[in-house]
Design a protein around this motif. Structure first.
Motif, short mmCIF file in Angstrom:
data_model
loop_
_atom_site.label_atom_id
_atom_site.label_comp_id
_atom_site.label_asym_id
_atom_site.label_seq_id
_atom_site.Cartn_x
_atom_site.Cartn_y
_atom_site.Cartn_z
N ALA A 112 -25.43 -51.16 -2.75
CA ALA A 112 -24.77 -52.30 -4.11
C ALA A 112 -24.32 -53.68 -2.97
CB ALA A 112 -23.45 -51.24 -4.50
N PHE A 113 -24.02 -53.25 -2.08
CA PHE A 113 -23.26 -54.57 -1.76
C PHE A 113 -24.25 -55.50 -1.90
CE2 PHE A 113 -21.79 -56.73 2.06
CZ PHE A 113 -20.69 -56.97 1.97
N GLY A 114 -23.61 -56.91 -2.34
CA GLY A 114 -23.88 -58.10 -2.18
C GLY A 114 -24.97 -58.30 -2.98
N LYS A 115 -25.23 -57.32 -4.14
CA LYS A 115 -26.23 -57.20 -4.64
C LYS A 115 -25.11 -57.30 -6.55
CE LYS A 115 -29.78 -55.07 -2.53
NZ LYS A 115 -29.24 -53.72 -1.59
N ASN A 116 -26.84 -57.24 -6.94
CA ASN A 116 -26.49 -57.52 -8.61
C ASN A 116 -26.99 -55.77 -9.18
OD1 ASN A 116 -25.18 -59.71 -9.07
ND2 ASN A 116 -27.10 -60.80 -9.35
N VAL A 117 -26.47 -55.32 -9.66
CA VAL A 117 -26.37 -53.66 -9.77
C VAL A 117 -25.75 -53.12 -11.13
CG1 VAL A 117 -25.84 -51.33 -9.08
CG2 VAL A 117 -26.34 -53.26 -7.38
N VAL A 118 -26.98 -51.88 -12.15
CA VAL A 118 -26.44 -51.55 -12.73
C VAL A 118 -26.51 -50.06 -12.39
CG1 VAL A 118 -27.13 -50.57 -14.90
CG2 VAL A 118 -27.46 -53.31 -14.72
N THR A 119 -24.95 -49.22 -12.31
CA THR A 119 -25.03 -48.31 -11.66
C THR A 119 -24.60 -46.55 -12.90
OG1 THR A 119 -23.97 -47.18 -9.54
CG2 THR A 119 -22.58 -48.46 -11.16
N GLU A 120 -24.84 -45.56 -12.30
CA GLU A 120 -24.80 -45.07 -14.09
C GLU A 120 -24.03 -43.93 -13.19
OE1 GLU A 120 -26.22 -42.20 -14.98
OE2 GLU A 120 -28.07 -42.22 -14.21
N GLY A 121 -23.56 -42.69 -13.49
CA GLY A 121 -23.27 -41.58 -12.72
C GLY A 121 -22.25 -41.19 -13.30
N ARG A 122 -20.92 -40.33 -13.08
CA ARG A 122 -19.43 -39.65 -13.73
C ARG A 122 -18.53 -40.90 -13.21
NH1 ARG A 122 -23.46 -38.36 -14.75
NH2 ARG A 122 -23.99 -35.54 -15.36
N GLN A 124 -18.25 -44.18 -11.20
CA GLN A 124 -18.71 -45.45 -10.85
C GLN A 124 -18.08 -46.42 -11.11
OE1 GLN A 124 -21.96 -45.42 -8.91
NE2 GLN A 124 -20.95 -43.08 -8.73
N GLY A 125 -17.24 -46.29 -12.74
CA GLY A 125 -15.79 -47.38 -12.84
C GLY A 125 -14.51 -46.43 -12.30
N THR A 126 -14.16 -45.71 -12.26
CA THR A 126 -13.10 -44.65 -11.52
C THR A 126 -12.86 -45.36 -10.34
OG1 THR A 126 -14.35 -43.08 -12.03
CG2 THR A 126 -12.75 -43.90 -13.31
N LEU A 127 -13.80 -44.40 -9.31
CA LEU A 127 -13.66 -44.66 -7.65
C LEU A 127 -14.75 -45.17 -6.84
CD1 LEU A 127 -12.55 -42.17 -5.75
CD2 LEU A 127 -14.97 -41.14 -5.93
N VAL A 128 -15.73 -45.45 -7.57
CA VAL A 128 -17.04 -45.78 -6.35
C VAL A 128 -16.30 -47.39 -6.80
CG1 VAL A 128 -19.58 -46.35 -5.57
CG2 VAL A 128 -18.31 -43.84 -6.99
N PHE A 129 -17.00 -48.30 -7.71
CA PHE A 129 -16.90 -49.80 -8.14
C PHE A 129 -15.13 -49.76 -8.90
CE2 PHE A 129 -20.79 -48.84 -7.34
CZ PHE A 129 -21.51 -49.12 -6.45
N PRO A 130 -14.03 -49.60 -8.38
CA PRO A 130 -13.36 -49.82 -9.54
C PRO A 130 -13.10 -50.81 -9.50
CG PRO A 130 -12.40 -49.09 -7.04
CD PRO A 130 -13.52 -48.95 -6.78
N ASN A 131 -13.56 -52.11 -8.93
CA ASN A 131 -13.35 -53.64 -9.82
C ASN A 131 -14.61 -54.37 -9.67
OD1 ASN A 131 -11.24 -53.94 -8.19
ND2 ASN A 131 -11.98 -54.05 -6.17
N ALA A 132 -15.03 -53.12 -10.53
CA ALA A 132 -16.89 -53.76 -11.11
C ALA A 132 -15.79 -54.61 -12.38
CB ALA A 132 -17.81 -52.21 -11.76
N GLU A 133 -17.22 -55.56 -12.81
CA GLU A 133 -17.02 -56.87 -13.65
C GLU A 133 -17.25 -56.37 -15.19
OE1 GLU A 133 -18.59 -57.68 -10.80
OE2 GLU A 133 -17.82 -59.32 -9.95
N LEU A 134 -17.52 -55.14 -15.32
CA LEU A 134 -18.20 -54.48 -16.31
C LEU A 134 -18.48 -53.13 -16.21
CD1 LEU A 134 -18.30 -54.64 -19.74
CD2 LEU A 134 -20.82 -55.16 -19.58
#
Ligand code: DC
Length: 218
Positions: A112-122, A124-134
């Protein structure tokens, strides 16, 4: 920019995440496919699922690539075979393994580094990308998810009963929510959306609206 979509199995995350990514011109990251690919490699190598070191060794020695919505395992397209019930049944051993999780989290952040990404899982918002914009937490009732899963499985030539599929879904929810590391959890700042009674397009419309409100530069 990162948009995370987490939630239980069968809520429609992959389908809507892929469509949302297309509409926004973002990359799409299916993180469940990564755990599934390691599970398929473990089955192919005939490992002992009771031995965590063997599972971790598989994850350390496979080459997983995501090419749009195709999943490549050591160069082979395994996009369909990772969805079989046989793979689903052993994927929990992979997802429960802390060494595997660390490897997958690192890989997800690198991809995901440096990219615009929609990521899905379990996680992603809690542990992997805690600073996600949405952050989105996508749910649906277990019955609705079982109906959808049954449709997918019969399209693949499998014919389990509704009761069996429902039971497997409830069991997987428990496993996903109780995992010590990377457990399925709604991030406190995630928007929760229940997809019962909504069409795929309606769900994607709502998410696109949210994304454009949150990310005015889109
Ligand atoms: O979303 P899915 O059904 O393809 O995921 C397969 C399994 O992988 C699921 O049981 C939970 C696990 N998983 C995980 O632990 N963390 C993720 N980020 C994605 C999936």
């Amino acid at each position: 920019m990162i948009i995370t979509i987490d939630g239980p199995a069968g809520a429609g995350k992959s389908t809507v995440a892929k469509l949302l990514a297309e509409r926004l011109g973002f990359c799409f990251l299916d993180t469940g496919a990564m755990y599934r690919a390691v599970a398929l490699a473990g089955l192919q190598r005939g490992i002992d699922w009771a031995v965590p070191e063997q599972i971790a060794t598989v994850a350390e020695t496979v080459d997983i690539r995501l090419d749009k919505d195709r999943v490549l395992l050591d160069g082979q397209d395994v996009s369909d075979s990772i969805r079989s019930s046989q793979v689903t049944a052993v994927t929990r051993h992979v997802a429960d393994n802390p060494r595997v999780r660390q490897l997958m989290v690192d890989l997800q952040r690198r991809l995901a580094f440096g990219k615009n990404v929609v990521t899905e899982g379990r996680d992603q918002g809690t542990l992997v990308f805690p600073n996600a914009e949405l952050k989105v937490f996508l749910t649906a009732s277990p019955e609705e998810r079982a109906r959808r899963r049954l449709r997918d499985l019969s399209a693949q030539g499998e014919s389990p009963t509704f009761a069996d599929v429902l039971q497997a879904i409830v069991q997987r929810d428990q496993q996903d929510a109780q995992r010590p590391l990377g457990a399925m959890r709604r991030a406190p700042d995630a928007v929760e959306l229940c997809t019962d009674g909504l069409t795929i397009d309606q769900v994607v419309d709502r998410l696109e609206l949210l994304a454009r409100q949150r990310l005015p530069k889109l």
